[in-house]
Design a protein around this motif. Structure first.
Motif, mmCIF file in Angstrom:
data_model
loop_
_atom_site.group_PDB
_atom_site.id
_atom_site.type_symbol
_atom_site.label_atom_id
_atom_site.label_comp_id
_atom_site.label_asym_id
_atom_site.label_seq_id
_atom_site.Cartn_x
_atom_site.Cartn_y
_atom_site.Cartn_z
ATOM 1 N N LEU A 1 23.378 29.603 44.771
ATOM 2 C CA LEU A 1 24.140 30.462 43.875
ATOM 3 C C LEU A 1 25.516 30.700 44.484
ATOM 4 O O LEU A 1 25.644 31.324 45.536
ATOM 5 C CB LEU A 1 23.414 31.795 43.666
ATOM 6 N N LEU A 2 26.559 30.196 43.821
ATOM 7 C CA LEU A 2 27.911 30.325 44.352
ATOM 8 C C LEU A 2 28.536 31.672 44.036
ATOM 9 O O LEU A 2 29.371 32.180 44.791
ATOM 10 C CB LEU A 2 28.808 29.212 43.798
ATOM 11 N N GLY A 3 28.155 32.259 42.911
ATOM 12 C CA GLY A 3 28.718 33.553 42.537
ATOM 13 C C GLY A 3 28.535 33.841 41.066
ATOM 14 O O GLY A 3 28.015 33.020 40.298
ATOM 15 N N ILE A 4 28.961 35.036 40.677
ATOM 16 C CA ILE A 4 28.895 35.472 39.279
ATOM 17 C C ILE A 4 30.255 36.047 38.908
ATOM 18 O O ILE A 4 30.771 36.936 39.599
ATOM 19 C CB ILE A 4 27.806 36.537 39.071
ATOM 20 N N SER A 5 30.843 35.547 37.844
ATOM 21 C CA SER A 5 32.142 36.033 37.376
ATOM 22 C C SER A 5 31.967 36.803 36.081
ATOM 23 O O SER A 5 31.100 36.485 35.267
ATOM 24 C CB SER A 5 33.102 34.858 37.167
ATOM 25 N N ASP A 6 32.815 37.823 35.899
ATOM 26 C CA ASP A 6 32.718 38.695 34.729
ATOM 27 C C ASP A 6 33.943 38.570 33.835
ATOM 28 O O ASP A 6 35.040 38.240 34.301
ATOM 29 C CB ASP A 6 32.589 40.163 35.175
ATOM 30 N N MET A 7 33.763 38.856 32.556
ATOM 31 C CA MET A 7 34.881 38.923 31.621
ATOM 32 C C MET A 7 35.849 40.009 32.095
ATOM 33 O O MET A 7 35.441 41.126 32.430
ATOM 34 C CB MET A 7 34.348 39.247 30.223
ATOM 35 N N THR A 8 37.139 39.686 32.113
ATOM 36 C CA THR A 8 38.120 40.623 32.677
ATOM 37 C C THR A 8 38.881 41.434 31.635
ATOM 38 O O THR A 8 39.594 42.368 31.991
ATOM 39 C CB THR A 8 39.147 39.855 33.543
ATOM 40 N N HIS A 9 38.742 41.104 30.355
ATOM 41 C CA HIS A 9 39.478 41.814 29.307
ATOM 42 C C HIS A 9 38.513 42.460 28.316
ATOM 43 O O HIS A 9 37.719 41.767 27.672
ATOM 44 C CB HIS A 9 40.415 40.869 28.551
ATOM 45 N N ILE A 10 38.592 43.788 28.185
ATOM 46 C CA ILE A 10 37.792 44.527 27.209
ATOM 47 C C ILE A 10 38.730 45.024 26.115
ATOM 48 O O ILE A 10 39.769 45.633 26.404
ATOM 49 C CB ILE A 10 37.076 45.726 27.875
ATOM 50 N N ILE A 11 38.381 44.782 24.867
ATOM 51 C CA ILE A 11 39.284 45.083 23.753
ATOM 52 C C ILE A 11 38.731 46.216 22.888
ATOM 53 O O ILE A 11 37.553 46.207 22.496
ATOM 54 C CB ILE A 11 39.511 43.826 22.887
ATOM 55 N N ASP A 12 39.579 47.197 22.594
ATOM 56 C CA ASP A 12 39.260 48.278 21.642
ATOM 57 C C ASP A 12 37.932 48.987 21.926
ATOM 58 O O ASP A 12 37.098 49.184 21.040
ATOM 59 C CB ASP A 12 39.235 47.724 20.209
ATOM 60 N N GLY A 13 37.741 49.356 23.168
ATOM 61 C CA GLY A 13 36.583 50.184 23.511
ATOM 62 C C GLY A 13 35.232 49.512 23.387
ATOM 63 O O GLY A 13 34.226 50.177 23.095
ATOM 64 N N GLU A 14 35.168 48.214 23.581
ATOM 65 C CA GLU A 14 33.880 47.520 23.538
ATOM 66 C C GLU A 14 32.945 48.085 24.606
ATOM 67 O O GLU A 14 33.386 48.610 25.624
ATOM 68 C CB GLU A 14 34.090 46.020 23.767
ATOM 69 N N ASP A 15 31.647 47.968 24.370
ATOM 70 C CA ASP A 15 30.658 48.557 25.277
ATOM 71 C C ASP A 15 30.368 47.675 26.489
ATOM 72 O O ASP A 15 29.207 47.412 26.839
ATOM 73 C CB ASP A 15 29.355 48.840 24.517
ATOM 74 N N TYR A 16 31.424 47.215 27.130
ATOM 75 C CA TYR A 16 31.271 46.396 28.324
ATOM 76 C C TYR A 16 32.233 46.890 29.396
ATOM 77 O O TYR A 16 33.234 47.546 29.105
ATOM 78 C CB TYR A 16 31.555 44.915 28.022
ATOM 79 N N LYS A 17 31.922 46.566 30.637
ATOM 80 C CA LYS A 17 32.794 46.875 31.757
ATOM 81 C C LYS A 17 33.531 45.608 32.153
ATOM 82 O O LYS A 17 32.941 44.517 32.196
ATOM 83 C CB LYS A 17 31.954 47.379 32.939
ATOM 84 N N SER A 18 34.815 45.727 32.442
ATOM 85 C CA SER A 18 35.601 44.535 32.790
ATOM 86 C C SER A 18 35.370 44.122 34.236
ATOM 87 O O SER A 18 35.064 44.947 35.101
ATOM 88 C CB SER A 18 37.090 44.806 32.564
ATOM 89 N N GLY A 19 35.539 42.836 34.475
ATOM 90 C CA GLY A 19 35.485 42.323 35.841
ATOM 91 C C GLY A 19 36.820 42.538 36.531
ATOM 92 O O GLY A 19 37.793 42.991 35.928
ATOM 93 N N ALA A 20 36.866 42.190 37.801
ATOM 94 C CA ALA A 20 38.065 42.488 38.592
ATOM 95 C C ALA A 20 38.907 41.261 38.911
ATOM 96 O O ALA A 20 40.050 41.397 39.333
ATOM 97 C CB ALA A 20 37.656 43.176 39.894
ATOM 98 N N SER A 21 38.369 40.074 38.715
ATOM 99 C CA SER A 21 39.124 38.877 39.103
ATOM 100 C C SER A 21 38.691 37.675 38.282
ATOM 101 O O SER A 21 37.626 37.683 37.659
ATOM 102 C CB SER A 21 38.916 38.581 40.593
ATOM 103 N N LEU A 22 39.536 36.650 38.287
ATOM 104 C CA LEU A 22 39.229 35.419 37.572
ATOM 105 C C LEU A 22 38.233 34.586 38.368
ATOM 106 O O LEU A 22 38.193 34.637 39.603
ATOM 107 C CB LEU A 22 40.512 34.614 37.346
ATOM 108 N N GLY A 23 37.428 33.808 37.641
ATOM 109 C CA GLY A 23 36.439 32.967 38.309
ATOM 110 C C GLY A 23 36.974 31.576 38.585
ATOM 111 O O GLY A 23 37.470 30.894 37.683
ATOM 112 N N PHE A 24 36.885 31.150 39.847
ATOM 113 C CA PHE A 24 37.343 29.821 40.239
ATOM 114 C C PHE A 24 36.378 29.297 41.297
ATOM 115 O O PHE A 24 36.189 29.926 42.339
ATOM 116 C CB PHE A 24 38.767 29.909 40.802
ATOM 117 N N TYR A 25 35.746 28.157 41.013
ATOM 118 C CA TYR A 25 34.718 27.625 41.898
ATOM 119 C C TYR A 25 34.876 26.110 42.064
ATOM 120 O O TYR A 25 35.345 25.426 41.147
ATOM 121 C CB TYR A 25 33.311 27.880 41.332
#
Length: 220
Positions: A84-108
């Motif tokens: 397992l190299l890692g897990i990347s998260d979506m970094t942009h949340i639009i109009d109060g969607e029920d998600y938390k944004s990630g902190a960085s772009l994924g590059f592997y």
């Protein structure tokens, strides 16, 4: 380099993938991953995904929704031949969607290929895609829950042409591939195979800017 996009199915020990260098699952690949349950051994979804990449001898990218202390994120788990190299998260949340944004772009670097990760809303932000290309990625992988309109296919076609990097996308049960010529291919087959040819083609671009006089500049 052969990409296999799995449009229907989960990453499980019973899965037998076609011969490929990298395989991509959408959000159905792992479903919801609860980090606490994973750490306690109640679930083993990430371990199973890593084992599948080892069994098939390829890189594996799996869309999922990750849960951490009540915070939900849209993510992509990346494995390479059992690790397992890692897990990347979506970094942009639009109009109060029920998600938390990630902190960085994924590059592997996966199976020898430099892969940039683009998740759902991130596709709408050209600066994110451009940043990945400036990092030297060979291909951009995009994962969306579904395609609600014609915009995502149009965007990946534009990005691949403008930035010179092919884009492979899984959106719901449809696979997409855009190459640097601006051509696009789609498939609704369970296993969609695309041949990706990473290229490093550069052009010299000259522009004129008013100001910054050579007489006024100083060497530091």
């Amino acid at each position: 380099m052969i990409f296999c996009v799995v449009t229907d199915g989960t990453a499980s020990a019973a899965e037998t993938l076609p011969e490929c260098d990298l395989a991509l699952y959408g959000f159905s690949g792992l479903g919801e991953v609860d980090y606490e349950n994973e750490l306690k051994g109640k679930t083993e979804k990430l371990e199973v995904a890593a084992a599948l990449s080892k069994a098939c001898g390829c890189g594996l990218l799996c869309g999922c929704k990750t849960l951490s202390r009540g915070l939900l994120r849209k993510s992509v788990a990346v494995s390479d031949k059992g690790k397992l190299l890692g897990i990347s998260d979506m970094t942009h949340i639009i109009d109060g969607e029920d998600y938390k944004s990630g902190a960085s772009l994924g590059f592997y670097t996966v199976n020898g290929c430099k892969v940039g990760i683009c998740i759902e809303n991130d596709l709408l932000f050209p600066e994110a895609v451009r940043a990945l290309t400036l990092c030297g990625c060979n291909v951009i992988v995009a994962v969306l829950e579904e395609v609600r309109d014609t915009i995502p296919p149009l965007l990946i076609r534009s990005y691949s042409y403008l930035y010179g990097v092919p884009v492979v996308m899984c959106a719901g049960k449809t696979a997409y591939f855009a190459d640097i010529s601006g051509a696009i291919a789609t498939s609704t087959q369970k296993y969609a195979l695309f041949e990706v040819s990473p290229q490093s083609r550069y052009h010299v671009v000259t522009t004129r800017v008013k100001g910054i006089s050579a007489d006024d500049r100083q060497d530091y």
